[in-house]
Design a protein around this motif. Structure first.
Motif, PDB file in Angstrom:
ATOM      1  N   PRO A  14      -5.236 -28.219  65.330  1.00 31.28           N
ATOM      2  CA  PRO A  14      -4.427 -29.356  64.892  1.00 31.28           C
ATOM      3  C   PRO A  14      -2.982 -29.383  65.190  1.00 31.28           C
ATOM      4  CG  PRO A  14      -5.174 -27.973  63.157  1.00 31.28           C
ATOM      5  CD  PRO A  14      -5.819 -27.275  64.335  1.00 31.28           C
ATOM      6  N   VAL A  15      -2.250 -28.092  64.989  1.00 33.58           N
ATOM      7  CA  VAL A  15      -0.938 -28.096  65.093  1.00 33.58           C
ATOM      8  C   VAL A  15      -0.352 -28.343  66.434  1.00 33.58           C
ATOM      9  CG1 VAL A  15       1.222 -26.741  64.637  1.00 33.58           C
ATOM     10  CG2 VAL A  15      -0.496 -26.854  62.807  1.00 33.58           C
TER      11      VAL A  15
ATOM     12  N   LEU B 223      -0.867 -31.851  67.479  1.00 32.18           N
ATOM     13  CA  LEU B 223       0.383 -32.714  67.170  1.00 32.18           C
ATOM     14  C   LEU B 223       1.656 -32.403  67.948  1.00 32.18           C
ATOM     15  CD1 LEU B 223      -0.309 -32.301  63.249  1.00 32.18           C
ATOM     16  CD2 LEU B 223       0.120 -34.465  64.326  1.00 32.18           C
TER      17      LEU B 223
ATOM     18  N   PRO C 208      -3.647 -42.005  58.102  1.00 27.70           N
ATOM     19  CA  PRO C 208      -2.375 -40.924  58.625  1.00 27.70           C
ATOM     20  C   PRO C 208      -2.636 -39.695  58.222  1.00 27.70           C
ATOM     21  CG  PRO C 208      -1.959 -42.453  56.659  1.00 27.70           C
ATOM     22  CD  PRO C 208      -3.277 -42.775  56.981  1.00 27.70           C
ATOM     23  N   ASN C 209      -3.446 -39.250  57.409  1.00 24.57           N
ATOM     24  CA  ASN C 209      -3.607 -37.835  57.130  1.00 24.57           C
ATOM     25  C   ASN C 209      -4.888 -37.209  57.123  1.00 24.57           C
ATOM     26  OD1 ASN C 209      -4.230 -38.331  54.239  1.00 24.57           O
ATOM     27  ND2 ASN C 209      -2.368 -39.083  54.307  1.00 24.57           N
ATOM     28  N   GLY C 210      -5.766 -37.802  57.539  1.00 23.63           N
ATOM     29  CA  GLY C 210      -7.123 -37.320  57.492  1.00 23.63           C
ATOM     30  C   GLY C 210      -7.400 -36.296  58.543  1.00 23.63           C
ATOM     31  N   LEU C 211      -8.917 -35.797  58.915  1.00 22.10           N
ATOM     32  CA  LEU C 211      -9.109 -34.794  59.859  1.00 22.10           C
ATOM     33  C   LEU C 211      -8.656 -35.027  61.061  1.00 22.10           C
ATOM     34  CD1 LEU C 211     -12.271 -33.264  57.976  1.00 22.10           C
ATOM     35  CD2 LEU C 211     -10.165 -32.256  58.142  1.00 22.10           C
TER      36      LEU C 211
ATOM     37  N   SER D  29      -6.257 -37.068  61.910  1.00 18.78           N
ATOM     38  CA  SER D  29      -4.957 -37.671  62.010  1.00 18.78           C
ATOM     39  C   SER D  29      -4.061 -36.815  62.965  1.00 18.78           C
ATOM     40  CB  SER D  29      -4.184 -37.506  60.535  1.00 18.78           C
ATOM     41  OG  SER D  29      -4.048 -36.441  60.052  1.00 18.78           O
ATOM     42  N   CYS D  30      -4.297 -35.409  63.159  1.00 18.75           N
ATOM     43  CA  CYS D  30      -3.516 -34.571  64.294  1.00 18.75           C
ATOM     44  C   CYS D  30      -3.671 -35.119  65.581  1.00 18.75           C
ATOM     45  CB  CYS D  30      -4.183 -33.145  64.007  1.00 18.75           C
ATOM     46  SG  CYS D  30      -5.988 -32.946  64.339  1.00 18.75           S
TER      47      CYS D  30
ATOM     48  N   GLU E   1      -2.335 -39.766  64.695  1.00 16.20           N
ATOM     49  CA  GLU E   1      -1.109 -39.933  64.671  1.00 16.20           C
ATOM     50  C   GLU E   1      -0.151 -39.232  65.780  1.00 16.20           C
ATOM     51  OE1 GLU E   1       0.002 -41.760  62.702  1.00 16.20           O
ATOM     52  OE2 GLU E   1      -2.037 -42.123  61.793  1.00 16.20           O
TER      53      GLU E   1
ATOM     54  N   ARG F 266       4.182 -41.161  59.303  1.00 16.91           N
ATOM     55  CA  ARG F 266       2.779 -40.988  59.473  1.00 16.91           C
ATOM     56  C   ARG F 266       2.606 -39.721  59.923  1.00 16.91           C
ATOM     57  NH1 ARG F 266      -0.349 -45.923  59.123  1.00 16.91           N
ATOM     58  NH2 ARG F 266      -2.223 -44.862  60.395  1.00 16.91           N
ATOM     59  N   TYR F 267       3.299 -39.495  61.296  1.00 17.70           N
ATOM     60  CA  TYR F 267       3.141 -37.683  61.841  1.00 17.70           C
ATOM     61  C   TYR F 267       3.610 -36.885  60.832  1.00 17.70           C
ATOM     62  CZ  TYR F 267       3.914 -34.145  65.297  1.00 17.70           C
ATOM     63  OH  TYR F 267       4.071 -33.132  65.943  1.00 17.70           O
TER      64      TYR F 267
ATOM     65  N   GLU G  69       3.273 -36.901  57.762  1.00 19.12           N
ATOM     66  CA  GLU G  69       2.067 -36.358  56.839  1.00 19.12           C
ATOM     67  C   GLU G  69       1.283 -35.947  57.432  1.00 19.12           C
ATOM     68  OE1 GLU G  69       0.525 -39.964  54.563  1.00 19.12           O
ATOM     69  OE2 GLU G  69       2.637 -40.384  53.837  1.00 19.12           O
ATOM     70  N   ALA G  70       0.783 -36.338  58.688  1.00  8.24           N
ATOM     71  CA  ALA G  70      -0.264 -35.650  59.282  1.00  8.24           C
ATOM     72  C   ALA G  70      -0.116 -34.120  59.622  1.00  8.24           C
ATOM     73  CB  ALA G  70      -0.494 -36.303  60.731  1.00  8.24           C
TER      74      ALA G  70
ATOM     75  N   MET H  51      -0.253 -32.169  56.275  1.00 12.35           N
ATOM     76  CA  MET H  51      -1.720 -31.918  56.055  1.00 12.35           C
ATOM     77  C   MET H  51      -2.264 -30.729  56.838  1.00 12.35           C
ATOM     78  SD  MET H  51      -2.445 -33.250  53.315  1.00 12.35           S
ATOM     79  CE  MET H  51      -3.880 -33.229  52.908  1.00 12.35           C
ATOM     80  N   ALA H  52      -1.720 -30.787  58.196  1.00 13.72           N
ATOM     81  CA  ALA H  52      -2.457 -29.903  59.102  1.00 13.72           C
ATOM     82  C   ALA H  52      -1.865 -28.463  58.560  1.00 13.72           C
ATOM     83  CB  ALA H  52      -1.951 -30.321  60.622  1.00 13.72           C
TER      84      ALA H  52
ATOM     85  N   ARG I 137      -4.305 -27.519  55.373  1.00 13.95           N
ATOM     86  CA  ARG I 137      -5.602 -27.487  55.899  1.00 13.95           C
ATOM     87  C   ARG I 137      -5.582 -26.229  56.716  1.00 13.95           C
ATOM     88  NH1 ARG I 137      -5.952 -33.181  57.118  1.00 13.95           N
ATOM     89  NH2 ARG I 137      -6.860 -34.195  55.295  1.00 13.95           N
TER      90      ARG I 137
END
Lengths: 328, 328
Positions: free
Chosen positions: A87-88, A91, A139-142, A144-145, A148, B151-152, B154-155, B158-159, B162
């Motif tokens: 995810p990171v 992003l 914007p922040n679910g699984l 979203s990486c 977004e 929004r980014y 936030e994403a 959360m990343a 998680r």
């Protein structure tokens, strides 16, 4: 022309590189193999005009000497199992990666193209989706990486266009399939084909009534090159327009590969869109573009590719090891 | 406690720093003065427990030695004229800036709080907005440099929570006002107050029927500190719940400051939301929080602050010069 292409070892990137080489252009490919495949680079390196730099575009791009006509930013994990594993990194390639590519284009006077995605529409409430639809994304679910990261990539591309006068293009790629996909990309086309080839049940998520519209990769490549020939800075959808339910699609693949395998229903993935289908009015009017390869033809070519892989050597390749841990 | 606060020279950041100093904590403030004001730093530096580093969090954060309890990321241009003047910097402080702050928290074992915004809801189609609403934001319009940056942010927050187990908080700040706002922030509260103080017409956008819900800054600060005391990682709305039309709000300010000035209608800004109002059920139940300061009380205190500025020295300070041009 001389082009720099990030994500050149990816599914779409490797087709795009081959297309430009076919047309006599020079291509500098860049990939870090987080989800790209070294085999694609090896095949491309055998051809004149292709050079390759193994690099993480999120950390920076090689210093290119000499003129550059285009920077095409196609690097990113794109399938849910890949981007949710990283995810990171996903992003970062949307933010830092896009910005490094924009800066290279600015420095060299090249034009810039961003590979965006239908995922910017999230789980859309409007069907089909025109480019003017703002989307419905968590914007922040699984997911979203990825979603977004791409929405951000569009925003910064338009910021460079508006504030710094860069000549930019944005394509929103809908579900695309064809040879050279990763067998383990976890998406429905490769899942079904490889399940059928292995004689396993085809796993349909949810009730199977969610729809997808597929485009064959050669149609996408044609759309991309046409957009490069016009001056238009807003996003352009490129995708197939014929919606098919996942249950029906499983039937098609089963008939094509192995009518003996059963269909099994499994739970729906989190935030999975029910339906997604492009409105391609812009591509049709601006680029005189419509998809040309039928699902049946495209699937036959794709199945042939995977059948050969299966014959050549058993299980599909697994994910590349993690080559870049995001750090400060 | 020892806290690092980015955006310490901003409107909300400077109030937050003062609050922590009042409570006996140590605060390391960071700001690059892109939209923050040096006068806030000067006032804070006069107090024990405050130290300051002038730095651009998008490029990196100072290496902090010794323990750190919290990293609070409040840096960003936040008013439309500011972020539209600096679209690339605004995008960067949402992406690279947030990531540098997350990495510092991870490195030091601190907890992390992101100042997000009601702008993640864009021009919402649901009223009032609960945190579960995914929003309706244009991914590449003129406001996208701010909306998509947040929004980014936030994403990626959360990343990190998680995938890397960071202890994180996210607040979504709705329209907030009070002393120490920039007179030239271009938002409706300061516009109206300063127009009235200068004896000019109050400029109401569009038909004036769009609504806003304002919260006084001390209510916001109380909500922030309560969220720091609980363990909850999803976003939390903090905002006023009483909607007021812009035409009515202009009347209130005019009555309070100068009943002689007229009201003038001007065109609506691009992508300006018609209506925005938080659903604060989460804050109420989780934090036992509701806004306490009435609009009338809050406005009186805010007008007193600006009246003093006007008495002290004529025109409000203009925007800081550009201190950081985004480069590779």
């Amino acid at each position: 022309m001389r082009l720099l292409l990030t994500g050149s070892a990816g599914f779409i990137g490797s087709h795009l590189a081959a297309h430009f080489l076919d047309a006599g252009h020079d291509v500098i490919g860049v990939d870090n193999y987080l989800s790209g495949q070294p085999a694609h680079t090896e095949r491309l390196l055998a051809r004149p005009g292709f050079s390759f730099v193994q690099a993480d575009v999120s950390l920076g791009l090689p210093d290119v000497t000499g003129p550059l006509d285009w920077v095409l930013h196609f690097a990113s994990p794109a399938s849910p199992p890949h981007y949710q594993q990283f995810p990171v990194e996903t992003l970062m390639v949307g933010a830092q990666g896009t910005q490094h590519a924009l800066n290279l284009a600015e420095r060299t006077g090249a034009r810039f193209m961003l590979a965006s995605t239908s995922e910017v529409y999230g789980d859309p409430l409007v069907h089909p989706q025109p480019e003017t639809y703002w989307g419905h994304a968590n914007p922040n679910g699984l997911r979203s990486c990825y979603d977004e990261a791409k929405r951000y990539a569009e925003a910064i591309t338009m910021a460079y266009h508006r504030a710094r006068d860069l000549d930019t293009r944005i394509i929103r790629i809908f579900n695309t399939y064809g040879p050279h996909m990763r067998a383990d990309d976890g998406r429905v086309v490769t899942n079904f084909i490889n399940q059928a080839l292995a004689g396993e049940a085809l796993t349909v998520q949810g009730d199977g009534q969610q729809t997808r519209s597929f485009q064959y990769v050669s149609d996408l490549i044609r759309g991309i090159t046409r957009l490069m020939d016009v001056t238009y800075h807003e996003p352009v959808n490129l995708g197939g327009t014929e919606a098919i339910t996942m249950q029906r699609f499983a039937e098609v693949v089963r008939q094509l590969v192995n009518p003996a395998v059963p269909i099994r229903f499994v739970p729906l993935a989190a935030d999975d869109p029910r339906q997604r289908q492009p409105d391609i009015t812009v591509a049709r009017t601006l680029l005189d573009w419509t998809p040309e390869v039928s699902l049946d033809d495209g699937l036959r070519r794709t199945v042939a590719y995977f059948r050969q892989l299966h014959v050549q050597g058993g299980p599909p390749p697994s994910l590349s090891p993690l080559v870049h841990q995001a750090t400060d």
